[in-house]
Design a protein around this motif. Structure first.
Motif, mmCIF file in Angstrom:
data_model
loop_
_atom_site.group_PDB
_atom_site.id
_atom_site.type_symbol
_atom_site.label_atom_id
_atom_site.label_comp_id
_atom_site.label_asym_id
_atom_site.label_seq_id
_atom_site.Cartn_x
_atom_site.Cartn_y
_atom_site.Cartn_z
ATOM 1 N N GLU A 72 6.346 -4.346 1.678
ATOM 2 C CA GLU A 72 5.581 -3.894 0.525
ATOM 3 C C GLU A 72 6.286 -2.750 -0.198
ATOM 4 O O GLU A 72 6.349 -2.711 -1.431
ATOM 5 N N ILE A 73 6.826 -1.813 0.594
ATOM 6 C CA ILE A 73 7.541 -0.679 0.002
ATOM 7 C C ILE A 73 8.799 -1.156 -0.711
ATOM 8 O O ILE A 73 9.090 -0.745 -1.842
ATOM 9 N N PHE A 122 -7.172 4.375 -6.084
ATOM 10 C CA PHE A 122 -8.400 4.689 -5.342
ATOM 11 C C PHE A 122 -9.626 4.186 -6.108
ATOM 12 O O PHE A 122 -10.514 3.547 -5.528
ATOM 13 N N LEU A 123 -9.666 4.439 -7.404
ATOM 14 C CA LEU A 123 -10.795 4.012 -8.217
ATOM 15 C C LEU A 123 -10.871 2.491 -8.316
ATOM 16 O O LEU A 123 -11.942 1.922 -8.501
ATOM 17 N N SER A 124 -9.716 1.825 -8.185
ATOM 18 C CA SER A 124 -9.658 0.370 -8.276
ATOM 19 C C SER A 124 -9.893 -0.311 -6.934
ATOM 20 O O SER A 124 -9.840 -1.540 -6.850
ATOM 21 N N LYS A 125 -10.108 0.484 -5.899
ATOM 22 C CA LYS A 125 -10.269 -0.023 -4.529
ATOM 23 C C LYS A 125 -9.022 -0.762 -4.059
ATOM 24 O O LYS A 125 -9.096 -1.807 -3.403
ATOM 25 N N GLY A 126 -7.857 -0.203 -4.422
ATOM 26 C CA GLY A 126 -6.591 -0.750 -3.966
ATOM 27 C C GLY A 126 -6.177 -0.136 -2.648
ATOM 28 O O GLY A 126 -6.973 0.510 -1.965
ATOM 29 N N ASP A 127 -4.915 -0.324 -2.282
ATOM 30 C CA ASP A 127 -4.371 0.204 -1.033
ATOM 31 C C ASP A 127 -3.809 1.604 -1.307
ATOM 32 O O ASP A 127 -2.658 1.753 -1.726
ATOM 33 N N VAL A 128 -4.622 2.628 -1.076
ATOM 34 C CA VAL A 128 -4.234 4.005 -1.419
ATOM 35 C C VAL A 128 -3.028 4.471 -0.597
ATOM 36 O O VAL A 128 -2.131 5.137 -1.116
ATOM 37 N N ALA A 129 -2.989 4.115 0.681
ATOM 38 C CA ALA A 129 -1.863 4.516 1.537
ATOM 39 C C ALA A 129 -0.549 3.950 0.996
ATOM 40 O O ALA A 129 0.476 4.645 0.955
ATOM 41 N N LEU A 130 -0.585 2.705 0.552
ATOM 42 C CA LEU A 130 0.610 2.089 -0.030
ATOM 43 C C LEU A 130 0.985 2.789 -1.325
ATOM 44 O O LEU A 130 2.169 3.034 -1.588
ATOM 45 N N SER A 131 0.000 3.121 -2.139
ATOM 46 C CA SER A 131 0.259 3.807 -3.400
ATOM 47 C C SER A 131 0.928 5.155 -3.178
ATOM 48 O O SER A 131 1.915 5.494 -3.843
ATOM 49 N N VAL A 132 0.407 5.924 -2.218
ATOM 50 C CA VAL A 132 0.981 7.237 -1.910
ATOM 51 C C VAL A 132 2.426 7.082 -1.433
ATOM 52 O O VAL A 132 3.315 7.844 -1.832
ATOM 53 N N SER A 133 2.662 6.090 -0.589
ATOM 54 C CA SER A 133 4.009 5.865 -0.062
ATOM 55 C C SER A 133 4.969 5.476 -1.186
ATOM 56 O O SER A 133 6.097 5.979 -1.255
ATOM 57 N N GLY A 247 3.759 -8.877 -6.917
ATOM 58 C CA GLY A 247 2.933 -8.772 -5.717
ATOM 59 C C GLY A 247 2.475 -10.126 -5.205
ATOM 60 O O GLY A 247 2.488 -10.394 -3.998
ATOM 61 N N TYR A 248 2.097 -10.995 -6.143
ATOM 62 C CA TYR A 248 1.628 -12.339 -5.768
ATOM 63 C C TYR A 248 2.768 -13.156 -5.150
ATOM 64 O O TYR A 248 2.588 -13.797 -4.111
ATOM 65 N N LEU A 249 3.932 -13.130 -5.780
ATOM 66 C CA LEU A 249 5.079 -13.894 -5.287
ATOM 67 C C LEU A 249 5.568 -13.376 -3.937
ATOM 68 O O LEU A 249 6.138 -14.125 -3.142
ATOM 69 N N LYS A 254 -4.829 -9.008 -2.047
ATOM 70 C CA LYS A 254 -5.323 -8.571 -3.353
ATOM 71 C C LYS A 254 -5.197 -7.066 -3.564
ATOM 72 O O LYS A 254 -4.790 -6.600 -4.635
ATOM 73 N N LYS A 255 -5.552 -6.292 -2.531
ATOM 74 C CA LYS A 255 -5.477 -4.831 -2.670
ATOM 75 C C LYS A 255 -4.044 -4.370 -2.916
ATOM 76 O O LYS A 255 -3.793 -3.473 -3.731
ATOM 77 N N GLN A 256 -3.104 -4.968 -2.205
ATOM 78 C CA GLN A 256 -1.700 -4.579 -2.365
ATOM 79 C C GLN A 256 -1.155 -5.015 -3.717
ATOM 80 O O GLN A 256 -0.366 -4.289 -4.333
ATOM 81 N N ILE A 257 -1.582 -6.191 -4.190
ATOM 82 C CA ILE A 257 -1.133 -6.663 -5.503
ATOM 83 C C ILE A 257 -1.600 -5.713 -6.602
ATOM 84 O O ILE A 257 -0.823 -5.323 -7.483
ATOM 85 N N VAL A 258 -2.862 -5.316 -6.543
ATOM 86 C CA VAL A 258 -3.405 -4.359 -7.518
ATOM 87 C C VAL A 258 -2.632 -3.046 -7.454
ATOM 88 O O VAL A 258 -2.287 -2.453 -8.490
ATOM 89 N N THR A 259 -2.326 -2.608 -6.248
ATOM 90 C CA THR A 259 -1.613 -1.343 -6.054
ATOM 91 C C THR A 259 -0.219 -1.380 -6.657
ATOM 92 O O THR A 259 0.199 -0.441 -7.354
#
Length: 312
Positions: A72-73, A122-133, A247-249, A254-259
Motif C-alpha cells: 500500500e505504501i 478521517f472524516l471520510s472513514k478511510g484508513d487513517v494509519a495508512l494516510s499518516v504513513s 488503488g482499485y488496480l 475500499k478504505k485504502q482506495i479512498v485513502t
C-alpha cells in the motif's frame, strides 16, 4: 479555549475562504507574510511551524508501520511522485500556460502530500494509519524527489538550482519535523495535550500563507482567474480519479482506495508556494497555483468527505 480551537479546525474551509476574500479586498493586509524580517523569510517560517506541529504528532511507530503495509505504501508513494507530477505537466502543456504558472503547477505536483489529507481521510472513514504513513514517508523523501522530478520536468525550459531546492526543503520540512519528533519523544504527555490545539494552529498558518500570496497577486488572479481556476480544479479531480483507479488496480479494500485517492489529491501546497517564491523570484505568479490549490483542495475535500462517508 479548547472549544475555540476545535471550531477553527471544524470550520477551516470557511475561514480560508474569508481570508481569501479579505486579501482580495485589502491585499496589503497580508503583505507581511511574503516579507523578510532580520533576514528571516516569514513565509518559510510559517510553513516550518506547520511541519513542526506535524512532527509533534508523529512517533517512531508511524514509520515502522510502513513495513507492515509495504504494498500500500509503495503504491501510494509511487502514485504521489509519478502520477501527480505528470498530471501537472500535461495540464500545463494542454492549456499552454506561461512559465510562471507552469512552475507553480508543477511544484504543486512534485511536493509531498499535505497534512490535511489525514483529516479528510478521517472524516471520510478511510484508513487513517495508512494516510499518516503516506504523508510522513512522502514528506521525508521529498528533499530528494521534489527537486529531482521538478528538474526532470521543467529543467530544460526554466533554469533553477535543484541543490538549493534540496537545502530549502531540508530547512523548511525535515528540520522542523525532526524537532517535533524529538519534542514528542522527550515530552510525550505534553505533545498529547497539544493535539487538541495543533490542527487549528496549522489551519490558521495555512490561511495566512494563502491570503498573503493571493493578496500579492490580486491583479494577476482577477485578470486570468478563469484559466487558473479551471486548471487547479482539473488537476485536483484528475488526481482524485486516478487515485481511485490506482488503488482499485492494486487490489486494495475500499478504505485504502479512498485513502490513496485523497492522499494523491491533497498536496503540501504551502511548500510549493514557498519553493516557488524562493527559487523562482523572477516569476512572481509561480506562487499563485499553490495558493489557489490550497483553497480548492480544502473546500472540495470537505464536501467529498461527506460523500465518501455516506456512499463509499
Amino acid at each position: 479555549m479548547k472549544r475555540i480551537f476545535k471550531l477553527i479546525e471544524k470550520y477551516y474551509f470557511i475561514i480560508i475562504i474569508l481570508a481569501v476574500a479579505v486579501s482580495l479586498v485589502y491585499p496589503k493586509s497580508f503583505q507581511w507574510v511574503l516579507s523578510n524580517y532580520n533576514g528571516i523569510n516569514v513565509l518559510n517560517l510559517l510553513l516550518s511551524i506547520v511541519l513542526f506541529t506535524m512532527g509533534t504528532t508523529l512517533k517512531a511507530d508511524d514509520f515502522i508501520n510502513v513495513f507492515k503495509n509495504p504494498k500500500e505504501i509503495g503504491v501510494g508513494i509511487s502514485a504521489q511522485y509519478i502520477i501527480m507530477p505528470l498530471i501537472a505537466l500535461a495540464i500545463a502543456k494542454i492549456f499552454c500556460l506561461d512559465d510562471a504558472l507552469t512552475v507553480g503547477l508543477v511544484l504543486v505536483g512534485t511536493v509531498p502530500g499535505g497534512t490535511a489529507s489525514d483529516v479528510i481521510t478521517f472524516l471520510s472513514k478511510g484508513d487513517v494509519a495508512l494516510s499518516v504513513s503516506l504523508t510522513s514517508v512522502s514528506t521525508v523523501i521529498s528533499p530528494i524527489l521534489t527537486p529531482w522530478i521538478t528538474l526532470l520536468l521543467i529543467g530544460n525550459q526554466i533554469h533553477f538550482n535543484p541543490v538549493d531546492m534540496f537545502v530549502s526543503i531540508i530547512e523548511i520540512v525535515i528540520i522542523p519535523i525532526v524537532l517535533g519528533l524529538i519534542l514528542n519523544y522527550i515530552f510525550p504527555d505534553f505533545c498529547e495535550k497539544l493535539k487538541d490545539y495543533l490542527p487549528a494552529v496549522s489551519s490558521i498558518v495555512i490561511c495566512l500563507i494563502v491570503a498573503g500570496v493571493i493578496g500579492a497577486n490580486k491583479e494577476a488572479i482577477l485578470t486570468s482567474s478563469a484559466i487558473i481556476i479551471i486548471v487547479i480544479v482539473l488537476q485536483y479531480f484528475l488526481a482524485m480519479i486516478l487515485g481511485f483507479g490506482v488503488g482499485y488496480l492494486a487490489g486494495m479494500d475500499k478504505k485504502q482506495i479512498v485513502t490513496v485517492a485523497i492522499e494523491l489529491a491533497f498536496q503540501n501546497s504551502g511548500l510549493s508556494t514557498s519553493l516557488a517564491k524562493t527559487h523562482f523570484p523572477n516569476l512572481s505568479q509561480a506562487t499563485v497555483p499553490g495558493a489557489l490549490y490550497s483553497v480548492w483542495q480544502n473546500l472540495a475535500g470537505s464536501i467529498l468527505a461527506y460523500i465518501f462517508r455516506r456512499y463509499v
